[in-house]
Design an enzyme around this catalytic site. Structure first.
Site, PDB file in Angstrom:
ATOM      1  N   ARG A  16       0.856  -1.202   0.000  1.00  0.00           N
ATOM      2  CA  ARG A  16       0.000   0.000   0.000  1.00  0.00           C
ATOM      3  C   ARG A  16       0.882   1.239   0.000  1.00  0.00           C
ATOM      4  NH1 ARG A  16      -4.625  -2.598   0.552  1.00  0.00           N
ATOM      5  NH2 ARG A  16      -4.756  -4.273   2.088  1.00  0.00           N
ATOM      6  N   CYS A  80      -8.768 -10.897 -13.278  1.00  0.00           N
ATOM      7  CA  CYS A  80      -7.507 -11.369 -12.689  1.00  0.00           C
ATOM      8  C   CYS A  80      -6.526 -11.854 -13.751  1.00  0.00           C
ATOM      9  CB  CYS A  80      -7.761 -12.479 -11.684  1.00  0.00           C
ATOM     10  SG  CYS A  80      -8.843 -11.979 -10.342  1.00  0.00           S
ATOM     11  N   GLY A 113      -9.776  -3.495   1.645  1.00  0.00           N
ATOM     12  CA  GLY A 113     -11.045  -4.189   1.847  1.00  0.00           C
ATOM     13  C   GLY A 113     -11.545  -4.888   0.598  1.00  0.00           C
ATOM     14  N   CYS A 199      -6.332 -13.537  -0.178  1.00  0.00           N
ATOM     15  CA  CYS A 199      -5.470 -12.445  -0.629  1.00  0.00           C
ATOM     16  C   CYS A 199      -6.174 -11.107  -0.467  1.00  0.00           C
ATOM     17  CB  CYS A 199      -5.046 -12.652  -2.080  1.00  0.00           C
ATOM     18  SG  CYS A 199      -6.297 -12.212  -3.295  1.00  0.00           S
TER      19      CYS A 199
END
Lengths: 380, 143
Positions: A16, A80, A113, A199
């Protein structure tokens, strides 16, 4: 068709980075790949950018910071599998002889989240509460446990292995070991999937230079050949996100198995020839199921494969030596190129403490929404 | 109760004035006989456009399930204050399909193979004051 190689790789850590714009993250990964290949931006003849949650023309916005050379730069999205599709576009362009050198960038910046459900689900599914992403995996996991006796401990063991591997990967997010007890004691997200075995959507970037044999010979680092690059989406009878209903009468070959078999044919190999595998571990069960679909073990034996230690570094077929998505996080657009980064690093013998001895043949596999699956096979 | 809407129009039978009489609707393919929920434009199995409406029965069995432990993201219309965990599962119907939906049952009593019965029920009121119906399958009550 011409042989196609990866001559350079670059990566921006997965994690992050709230104060770092995506343009800066992508640029870092791209420049690292160019330097690794020993090519200049002006040498690149076409570029693809895999991303799902970033704004329009992200690829061009990132790459033209190095200069507006005017080449085609297109964003590619397939959930993905976005990175696998972007890589396949570059692979086809070089194989067909349209270009000699291409750049593939995968990048994402996603909030903490659960993923924004509107990207994948219809309004009524969100209203009803069907839109939490681990739901389909959790339902498959429960059925797998019912049919094959797979246990919660076996699922947890996958997370333990991947977290353990990530300690040696400076580009992974968590880099922290967890015990079996800690994984099982972490909160349930969607039963039987625990928080430490799923994940996290996050941020990251990775890039590769894709080129012809002539350009590969000039690489500043060891080139690796692309032996197969395949993308498919699940056929009828495949349980993918989002669905309304699924047939109870027929189940086609799972898209991972189908895509992998096409890749094995293309590469002229068998699954037992593989030395190292990076595969989609959206959660621990997803990895167990992928063992079976990729042919690393027979159907129903995925739980026993993790128990055997065969998928550990030093085992018969090490899986997710990078730490997998469970430990790296899943920046969707960057995910597959990140896997390819790991496989190339392994095949070059440059993986340090997580090196698989003598690795010469590796596979990267992604699977996600819409039944999108991509498989890339790499060899030295 | 005001005007009645459904959460996904082509899944529900008509008319809608008597909620107890509403059931789910599927489509059967005239060529391959596969059954889908709702009204897809073509058969997802064989691409045929020869689909005919098929009323779906009220009973099924639980094929597999999970529990949603955290409030889902986005415009979720179920209980949020406080959030109440709920089950989601695949319900296998004798017509030859499995439907993904909520399962109304005690979370510690969920069992693969358990008999289930369709529930059509008011779910929320929309901004126009209309009642929106949803569907789920509930544990069949034993006599």
């Amino acid at each position: 068709m011409r042989d196609v190689f990866i001559s350079g790789i670059g990566i921006h850590a997965f994690g992050r980075f709230p104060d770092k714009p995506y343009q800066a993250m992508g640029l870092e990964a791209a420049k690292m790949a160019l330097d690794d290949a020993g090519v200049a931006w002006k040498d690149i003849q076409t570029a693809y950018c895999a991303r799902m949650f970033l704004p329009a023309t992200s690829g061009a916005r990132i790459l033209t910071q190095m200069g507006r050379t005017g080449i085609s730069i297109a964003d590619v999205e397939a959930a993905c599998a976005s990175g696998g599709v972007a890589l396949r576009q570059a692979y086809m362009a070089v194989a067909a002889g349209f270009v000699d050198v291409a750049l593939v960038l995968g990048i994402e910046k996603m909030p903490r989240g659960f993923m924004d459900p509107r990207q994948l689900y219809e309004d009524w599914q969100i209203e009803m509460g069907l839109s939490q992403n681990p739901i389909p995996w959790a339902i498959r996991a429960r059925r797998h446990m019912h049919e094959f006796g797979t246990t919660e401990e076996q699922l947890a063991r996958v997370a333990v292995k991947n977290h353990r591997n990530s300690v040696h990967n400076p580009y992974a997010m968590y880099r922290k070991e967890f015990t079996l007890e800690q994984v099982l004691a972490s909160p349930l997200v969607n039963d039987p999937i625990h928080l430490l075995a799923v994940c996290a959507p996050n941020e990251g970037a990775a890039a590769v230079v894709v080129c012809s044999k002539e350009w590969a010979a000039k690489s500043a680092n060891k080139p690796v050949q692309i032996a197969a690059s395949v993308h498919r989406i699940g056929r009828y009878g495949h349980f993918s996100v989002p669905i309304y209903s699924i047939s109870a009468r027929q189940e086609n070959t799972h898209v991972s198995e189908w895509t992998a078999n096409l890749a094995y044919d293309m590469a002229g190999i068998e699954p037992q020839d593989l030395d190292v595998v990076e595969l989609q571990d959206t959660d621990a069960f997803c990895e167990i199921e992928a063992y079976e679909h990729l042919g690393l073990c027979p159907a129903g034996e995925g739980g026993r494969l993790i128990d055997s230690g065969d998928v550990d570094i030093g085992g018969r077929i090490p899986v997710n030596t990078s730490g997998g998505l469970i430990s790296k996080g899943e920046p969707v657009g960057a995910s597959h190129i990140g896997q390819v980064w790991e496989i190339v690093t392994q095949l070059r013998g440059q993986a340090g403490a997580r090196q698989v001895e003598g690795a010469r043949l590796g596979l990267a596999h992604v699977l996600g929404a819409g039944g999108n699956c991509a498989v890339t096979v790499l060899k030295t | 109760m005001g005007a009645i809407k459904t959460i996904r129009d082509d899944f529900f039978s008509e008319p809608r004035d008597d909620i107890a009489a509403i059931h789910l609707m599927g489509s059967a393919c005239g060529d391959c006989a596969e059954v889908s929920l709702g009204r897809p434009p073509a058969c997802p199995n064989c691409q045929s456009e020869a689909l005919s409406p098929l009323p779906l029965g009220r009973t099924g069995t639980l094929y597999s399930y999970t529990v949603v432990r955290n409030q889902p993201p986005g415009d979720y219309k179920g209980a949020t204050n406080p959030f109440v965990p709920y089950a989601v599962g695949l319900v296998e119907l004798p017509e030859g399909l499995r439907i993904l939906c909520r399962i109304d049952a005690a979370l510690d009593a969920l069992t693969i193979g358990a008999p289930l019965t369709l529930s059509i029920h008011p779910y929320y009121q929309n901004a126009d004051g209309e009642t929106v119906l949803s569907y789920s399958y509930a544990a069949t009550e034993t006599a």
